[in-house]
Enzyme design. Structure first.
Site, mmCIF file in Angstrom:
data_model
loop_
_atom_site.group_PDB
_atom_site.id
_atom_site.type_symbol
_atom_site.label_atom_id
_atom_site.label_comp_id
_atom_site.label_asym_id
_atom_site.label_seq_id
_atom_site.Cartn_x
_atom_site.Cartn_y
_atom_site.Cartn_z
ATOM 1 C CB ALA A 71 67.098 42.159 76.860
ATOM 2 C CG HIS A 122 66.353 46.930 82.765
ATOM 3 N ND1 HIS A 122 66.439 45.635 82.288
ATOM 4 C CD2 HIS A 122 67.527 47.523 82.439
ATOM 5 C CE1 HIS A 122 67.608 45.474 81.696
ATOM 6 N NE2 HIS A 122 68.289 46.583 81.775
ATOM 7 C CE LYS A 125 74.728 42.904 86.772
ATOM 8 N NZ LYS A 125 74.591 43.286 85.385
ATOM 9 C CG ASP A 126 76.002 47.879 84.954
ATOM 10 O OD1 ASP A 126 76.663 47.058 84.334
ATOM 11 O OD2 ASP A 126 74.756 47.807 85.058
ATOM 12 C CG HIS A 176 66.388 42.390 84.044
ATOM 13 N ND1 HIS A 176 66.623 43.230 85.109
ATOM 14 C CD2 HIS A 176 67.523 42.442 83.286
ATOM 15 C CE1 HIS A 176 67.833 43.734 85.028
ATOM 16 N NE2 HIS A 176 68.411 43.282 83.917
HETATM 17 P P1 AMP Z 1 71.509 47.803 80.683
HETATM 18 O O1 AMP Z 1 70.259 47.636 79.897
HETATM 19 O O2 AMP Z 1 72.151 46.519 81.067
HETATM 20 O O3 AMP Z 1 72.457 48.795 80.078
HETATM 21 O O4 AMP Z 1 71.066 48.439 82.069
HETATM 22 C C1 AMP Z 1 70.340 49.640 82.142
HETATM 23 C C2 AMP Z 1 70.347 50.134 83.565
HETATM 24 O O5 AMP Z 1 69.737 49.173 84.418
HETATM 25 C C3 AMP Z 1 71.767 50.361 84.111
HETATM 26 O O6 AMP Z 1 71.807 51.571 84.851
HETATM 27 C C4 AMP Z 1 71.981 49.165 84.975
HETATM 28 O O7 AMP Z 1 72.897 49.385 86.024
HETATM 29 C C5 AMP Z 1 70.592 48.902 85.507
HETATM 30 N N1 AMP Z 1 70.471 47.513 85.947
HETATM 31 C C6 AMP Z 1 70.885 46.418 85.250
HETATM 32 N N2 AMP Z 1 70.698 45.305 85.983
HETATM 33 C C7 AMP Z 1 70.162 45.710 87.164
HETATM 34 C C8 AMP Z 1 69.744 45.028 88.354
HETATM 35 N N3 AMP Z 1 69.855 43.716 88.480
HETATM 36 N N4 AMP Z 1 69.234 45.769 89.365
HETATM 37 C C9 AMP Z 1 69.110 47.115 89.241
HETATM 38 N N5 AMP Z 1 69.500 47.812 88.163
HETATM 39 C C10 AMP Z 1 70.014 47.127 87.131
#
Ligand code: AMP
Length: 283
Positions: free
Chosen positions: A33, A38, A152-153, A35
């Site tokens: 998903a 990512h 972010k995390d 954005h």
């Molecule tokens: P996720 O798919 O939510 O597990 O995120 C994958 C990676 O993308 C993780 O390392 C997140 O910290 C990073 N990420 C998620 N949202 C953002 C954002 N708004 N800006 C930068 N990195 C992000």
């Protein structure tokens, strides 16, 4: 061109062939998903490595709420198109049975040094055990030179940094800045599930973090945290925690002067969706 790989042996083979030719590998683990947040990680990885591998795997072991797992958006086709625009080289889309051939309990016992006892860890029991488990498994498969994760995390990357250090994993963790929507809301796959109105109003989360940063030298930590909780306690939002902590240990602090690295972290519910964000107060 982008290569889609589903099987672990095929990916290991691809990595090995590239490494033999001196190709450097950047790795971006995601749950799909995708954005722009990512994609910013992918673009950074592409600048710093010859080959960029992005994984898309909705890891069941990190969901303490099974409904959240079921509702997690899955948009593989558009994810692949977006990754093409960001010039990723390989998309790794394993099934759960590829990642956990011996069942998903194995490898779920990595020592997190207690870093999972605060904030997200306190409200999502077992979440970080699952995160560490899947990232370790993915790192074993991909063996990247560099691993890209988002600020972010905050707690997540801090825990993974700890795991990399303690298990002596040969990879450099690169932490990337938070990408935000026009109103300041941190981009997230979960934002798609908010109503238009809530999504617009959710800009208040970042505004509150910015105010706390501004007032950090004139108010106590307790006052700042109370202010954060109060300001975010406004319909349709329900704040879960607003914590100022030490950026290394993640321990809540009483006084900003007690540390050289202070971070404000927040979790807020809106429309039944959990949103998290943070701001570095000083480093
Ligand atoms: P996720 O798919 O939510 O597990 O995120 C994958 C990676 O993308 C993780 O390392 C997140 O910290 C990073 N990420 C998620 N949202 C953002 C954002 N708004 N800006 C930068 N990195 C992000």
């Amino acid at each position: 061109m982008i290569l889609v790989v589903e099987s672990v042996p095929n990916l290991i083979d691809l990595v090995q062939r590239n490494k033999e030719n001196g190709v450097s590998i950047g790795f971006v683990p995601t749950m799909g998903a995708l954005h722009k947040g990512h994609l910013s990680l992918v673009r950074k990885a592409k600048k710093e490595n010859d080959l960029v591998i992005v994984s898309i795997f909705v890891n069941p072991t990190q969901f303490n709420d099974k409904k959240d797992l079921e509702k997690y958006p899955r948009t593989l086709e558009s994810d692949i198109s977006l990754l093409l625009t960001a010039r990723a080289d390989v998309v790794f889309t394993p099934a759960s049975s590829e990642i956990y051939p011996e069942g998903d309990q194995k490898g779920n016992d990595i020592d997190l040094g207690g870093l999972d006892s605060y904030m997200e860890g306190a409200f999502r029991p077992g979440h970080f055990k699952g995160v560490a488990q899947v990232v370790k498994r993915l790192l074993d498969i991909v063996t990247p030179d560099r691993l890209y994760m988002g600020q972010k995390d905050f707690q997540q990357f801090t825990i993974i940094a700890h795991m990399i250090r303690t298990l002596k994993i040969q990879t450099d963790l690169v932490v990337c800045r938070i990408l935000r929507e026009a109103n300041g809301l941190a981009m997230s796959s979960r934002n798609e599930r908010l109503t238009k109105e809530t999504r617009e109003k959710a800009g208040i989360i970042y505004k509150t973090l910015q105010s706390v940063k501004k007032y950090q030298n004139t108010k106590s930590v307790k006052e700042l945290e109370d202010y954060g909780m109060k300001r975010l306690n406004i319909a349709p939002f329900i704040p879960e925690y607003f914590t100022i902590c030490d950026g290394n240990t993640l321990k809540p602090i009483q006084n900003i002067n007690d540390t050289s690295y202070a971070v404000a972290c927040v979790a807020v519910w809106g429309d039944g969706i959990r949103l998290i964000d943070n701001i570095i107060l000083k480093k």
